[in-house]
Scaffold this motif. Structure first.
Motif, short mmCIF file in Angstrom:
data_model
loop_
_atom_site.label_atom_id
_atom_site.label_comp_id
_atom_site.label_asym_id
_atom_site.label_seq_id
_atom_site.Cartn_x
_atom_site.Cartn_y
_atom_site.Cartn_z
N ARG A 160 0.81 -1.22 0.00
CA ARG A 160 0.00 0.00 0.00
C ARG A 160 0.85 1.27 0.00
O ARG A 160 0.37 2.35 -0.36
N SER A 161 2.12 1.16 0.39
CA SER A 161 2.97 2.35 0.51
C SER A 161 3.25 3.00 -0.83
O SER A 161 3.65 4.16 -0.90
N VAL A 162 3.07 2.28 -1.94
CA VAL A 162 3.34 2.87 -3.25
C VAL A 162 2.15 3.71 -3.74
O VAL A 162 2.31 4.54 -4.64
N TYR A 163 0.97 3.53 -3.13
CA TYR A 163 -0.24 4.19 -3.63
C TYR A 163 -0.10 5.72 -3.64
O TYR A 163 -0.33 6.36 -4.67
N PRO A 164 0.27 6.35 -2.51
CA PRO A 164 0.32 7.83 -2.54
C PRO A 164 1.36 8.37 -3.51
O PRO A 164 1.14 9.44 -4.11
N ASN A 165 2.47 7.68 -3.70
CA ASN A 165 3.51 8.16 -4.62
C ASN A 165 3.05 8.05 -6.07
O ASN A 165 3.27 8.97 -6.88
N LEU A 166 2.42 6.94 -6.41
CA LEU A 166 1.86 6.81 -7.76
C LEU A 166 0.72 7.79 -7.96
O LEU A 166 0.56 8.38 -9.05
N ASP A 167 -0.07 8.00 -6.93
CA ASP A 167 -1.20 8.95 -7.00
C ASP A 167 -0.68 10.35 -7.35
O ASP A 167 -1.26 11.05 -8.20
N HIS A 210 -1.37 -7.12 -7.19
CA HIS A 210 -1.72 -6.03 -6.28
C HIS A 210 -1.34 -4.67 -6.88
O HIS A 210 -2.10 -3.71 -6.78
N ARG A 211 -0.16 -4.60 -7.51
CA ARG A 211 0.27 -3.35 -8.13
C ARG A 211 -0.65 -2.99 -9.30
O ARG A 211 -1.02 -1.83 -9.48
N LEU A 212 -0.99 -3.98 -10.09
CA LEU A 212 -1.90 -3.74 -11.21
C LEU A 212 -3.24 -3.20 -10.71
O LEU A 212 -3.84 -2.30 -11.31
N ASN A 213 -3.71 -3.76 -9.60
CA ASN A 213 -4.97 -3.32 -9.02
C ASN A 213 -4.89 -1.85 -8.60
O ASN A 213 -5.81 -1.05 -8.85
N ILE A 214 -3.77 -1.46 -7.98
CA ILE A 214 -3.57 -0.07 -7.56
C ILE A 214 -3.56 0.85 -8.77
O ILE A 214 -4.19 1.93 -8.78
N ILE A 215 -2.85 0.44 -9.83
CA ILE A 215 -2.75 1.28 -11.03
C ILE A 215 -4.11 1.46 -11.68
O ILE A 215 -4.47 2.57 -12.12
N LEU A 216 -4.90 0.40 -11.73
CA LEU A 216 -6.24 0.50 -12.31
C LEU A 216 -7.15 1.39 -11.45
O LEU A 216 -7.96 2.16 -11.98
N GLN A 217 -7.01 1.30 -10.13
CA GLN A 217 -7.79 2.18 -9.25
C GLN A 217 -7.44 3.65 -9.48
O GLN A 217 -8.32 4.52 -9.52
N LEU A 218 -6.13 3.92 -9.63
CA LEU A 218 -5.69 5.29 -9.86
C LEU A 218 -6.14 5.80 -11.24
O LEU A 218 -6.44 6.99 -11.40
N ALA A 219 -6.14 4.91 -12.23
CA ALA A 219 -6.61 5.31 -13.55
C ALA A 219 -8.06 5.77 -13.49
O ALA A 219 -8.44 6.80 -14.08
N LYS A 220 -8.88 5.02 -12.76
CA LYS A 220 -10.29 5.41 -12.61
C LYS A 220 -10.41 6.73 -11.85
O LYS A 220 -11.17 7.62 -12.25
#
Length: 588
Positions: free
Chosen positions: A213-220, A240-250
């Motif tokens: 989860r720690s990568v989420y804010p930096n990618l955001d 899990h990383r792919l899921n985060i990227i798709l969430q951020l894309a949305k």
């Protein structure tokens, strides 16, 4: 059991994954039964010309195929399941147990290889227990890793419980909400664990491995600051990383187009199994996003390790048929290079930058975390399981050594720890652990034909061709040991200051001198006039003399191809009015 073995001992034989990263494969053997844990692959080095896949030497398993009772799979990464389709072609594996995602990925691989009907795939869930053969009871324990659906396993054997961690880190805030079953590990530790076999990849790194989860804010933050097209690359299996990227894309109103077959497969299987949740209209083919504004586009691609045929590498080389880099594009590497891939990755980054892309990469950006536990994760594993014996696995030699030091700091005596090589036979009893034997180990190299193993001789010839070129010499020899014509000489890729005419002369002189000196050794005349010539032996002798001459005169060692044409028919001898045909015996 071998002559040094014990009838109440279990043999543990790692065939891959030690002193290296990749091709993790381990054999457990008790009496006349074999259980295989994982069967992965590795990728070739630059010197392995034409090689696509690197597998461990499976000679021991092939020779003992009648003992195989089944296989267990810890998770779906290529370095743990990628070798299975190749092995199933060579020996029977009655049943393979593993998590749902790994089995879905493996099913596709087996179908593509045409061997889906040669084994049975069975999915397991957390805390499931399966019996394999008469002696092995395998319990699957949920862990956390960089791929969904990953397990640690507890092997209940006649000598005691062996815990194999698989790949793991201890993530207290997993993206999918599937927590590491630390309670079950502690229960085993309370009852008594005979041996712990534990992932050593990050044994040199202090502290805990950060949560995914720690990568989420930096990618955001990167998504929010990017105004042009966004290209993101990561490991295709990092669900899990792919899921985060798709969430951020949305979240940032971008439409996602996926490039690269392995990533398409991983996302498709993960969506079917519920590990990735997104609306259908978020994912669109490349042709559908061409007319969208740049700030609405996200291209998710393979190639984070600079693989030659991956989508991002072809994009960087300007070879991809549908995606071209434009000034203003931002490319994000949400992955760190695996050891050995650094040069390929930085070359890809350079090429992308030269075409005008803004490339975001590097550990300090906080856009990637490892899937493997660091020293404190490893200490917690040791503290929970409290093993009598310790066996570090999955890592290069220095990593295994460092992990052993950590185990000693946790109270395990040095004499209860083994650091072994691939192919070593480790005998484990209730009271001892020791190396008792050695089985064949090494590499089996598979090229693009996927039909056979590239042998050591073939690989050496390819290396010679790539590094020093090839010299072809053709000569025709008669029954008197004379050359009928001047030898033909062809050079390809040979760098030399020697003029071709001079080299042609040296080749002819070398052959003539050798024939003059050595013909009598290979041509035997009988009393009745018949002649026996060892043409094969003569060819080897001439080839050796030519090779020595080329090394001496060219100061290099090009691959030599020597073609010798010998007479088809033996000579005919006249004797009065009779004509007697002499015989020629050609040695093989």
């Amino acid at each position: 059991m071998n002559k040094n073995g014990s009838s109440n001992a279990i043999k543990i034989i790692p065939l891959g994954g030690l002193h290296e990263i990749g091709k993790n494969t381990c054999v457990f053997e008790y009496e006349d039964e074999i259980l295989i844990l994982d069967a992965g692959l590795a990728f070739p080095t630059d010197s392995m010309h034409g090689v696509n896949i690197v597998l461990p030497d499976m000679t021991y398993v092939r020779e003992n195929r009648h003992k195989i009772k089944g296989m267990i799979v810890t998770h779906g990464h290529e370095d743990h399941i990628g070798g299975i389709p190749f092995h199933v072609k060579q020996f029977d594996i009655p049943v393979i147990y593993g998590p749902r995602l790994a089995m879905a990925l493996l099913e596709g691989k087996l179908e593509e290889a045409g061997v889906a009907n040669r084994t049975e795939l069975r999915t397991v869930g957390p805390r499931d227990m399966v019996r394999i053969g008469s002696y092995f009871f395998v319990e699957f324990i949920r862990n956390t890793h960089s791929i969904a659906d990953s397990f640690t396993v507890a092997l209940h054997t006649p000598v005691g419980v062996i815990i194999h961690t698989g790949d793991f880190k201890i993530d207290h805030t997993p993206v999918d909400g599937e927590y590491f079953d630390l309670h079950r590990l502690a229960e085993h530790g309370e009852k008594g664990v005979l041996c712990l076999m534990s992932d050593s990849t990050n044994s040199e790194v202090p502290g805990f491995t950060p949560s995914e989860r720690s990568v989420y804010p930096n990618l955001d933050r990167i998504f929010a600051q990017t105004s042009g097209r966004l290209l993101v690359t990561t490991f295709a299996s990092s669900v899990h990383r792919l899921n985060i990227i798709l969430q951020l894309a949305k979240k940032h109103n971008r439409v996602v187009s996926v490039v690269g077959r392995s990533m398409l497969n991983a996302i498709a299987h993960s969506r079917n199994l519920g590990y990735i949740k997104c609306e259908d209209d978020l994912l669109q083919p490349l042709h559908a996003i061409r007319n969208l504004p740049d700030e609405k586009v996200l291209i998710l691609t393979t190639g984070s390790q600079g693989e030659p045929m991956s989508a991002l590498t072809r994009i960087a080389n300007g070879e991809h048929p549908q995606v071209k880099i434009r000034p203003g594009d931002t490319v994000v590497f949400s992955a760190n290079p695996i050891p050995g891939n650094t040069i390929a990755v930085v070359n890809t980054i350079d090429k992308l930058m030269m075409q005008g892309a803004n490339v975001i990469y590097g550990r300090e950006k906080g856009i990637h975390v490892s899937g493997h536990g660091c020293q404190e994760d490893q200490k917690l594993m040791l503290a929970l399981t409290r093993p009598k014996f310790f066996f570090p696995v999955h890592g290069e030699y220095r990593m295994l050594v460092e992990h052993a030091k950590t185990a000693q700091s946790m109270g395990i005596p040095a004499e209860n720890i083994v650091i072994v090589n691939n192919g070593d036979v480790v005998e484990l009893t209730r009271n001892s652990i020791r190396i008792v034997d050695k089985v064949p180990s090494g590499l089996e190299l598979v090229d693009s034909s996927r039909s056979g193993v590239v042998g050591e001789r073939v690989l050496k010839e390819r290396q010679q061709l790539a590094e020093e070129g090839v010299v072809t010499v053709a000569a025709t020899i008669d029954w008197n040991g004379q050359m009928l014509t001047e030898p033909e000489l062809h050079l390809r890729g040979v760098v030399s200051s020697v003029q071709r005419g001079i080299l042609q002369k040296w080749v002819a002189e070398t052959l003539e001198d050798c024939l003059s000196d050595r013909w009598s050794q290979y041509a035997k005349y009988q009393a009745d006039g018949e002649i026996e010539v060892d043409w094969a032996g003569l060819q080897v002798q001439l080839e050796q003399e030519l090779q020595r001459m080329l090394r001496r005169e060219l100061q290099s060692n090009p691959l030599l191809v020597f073609l010798m044409q010998a007479p088809k028919d033996p000579p005919v001898k006249s004797s009065g009015r009779r004509r007697t045909r002499a015989t020629a015996k050609v040695a093989s």
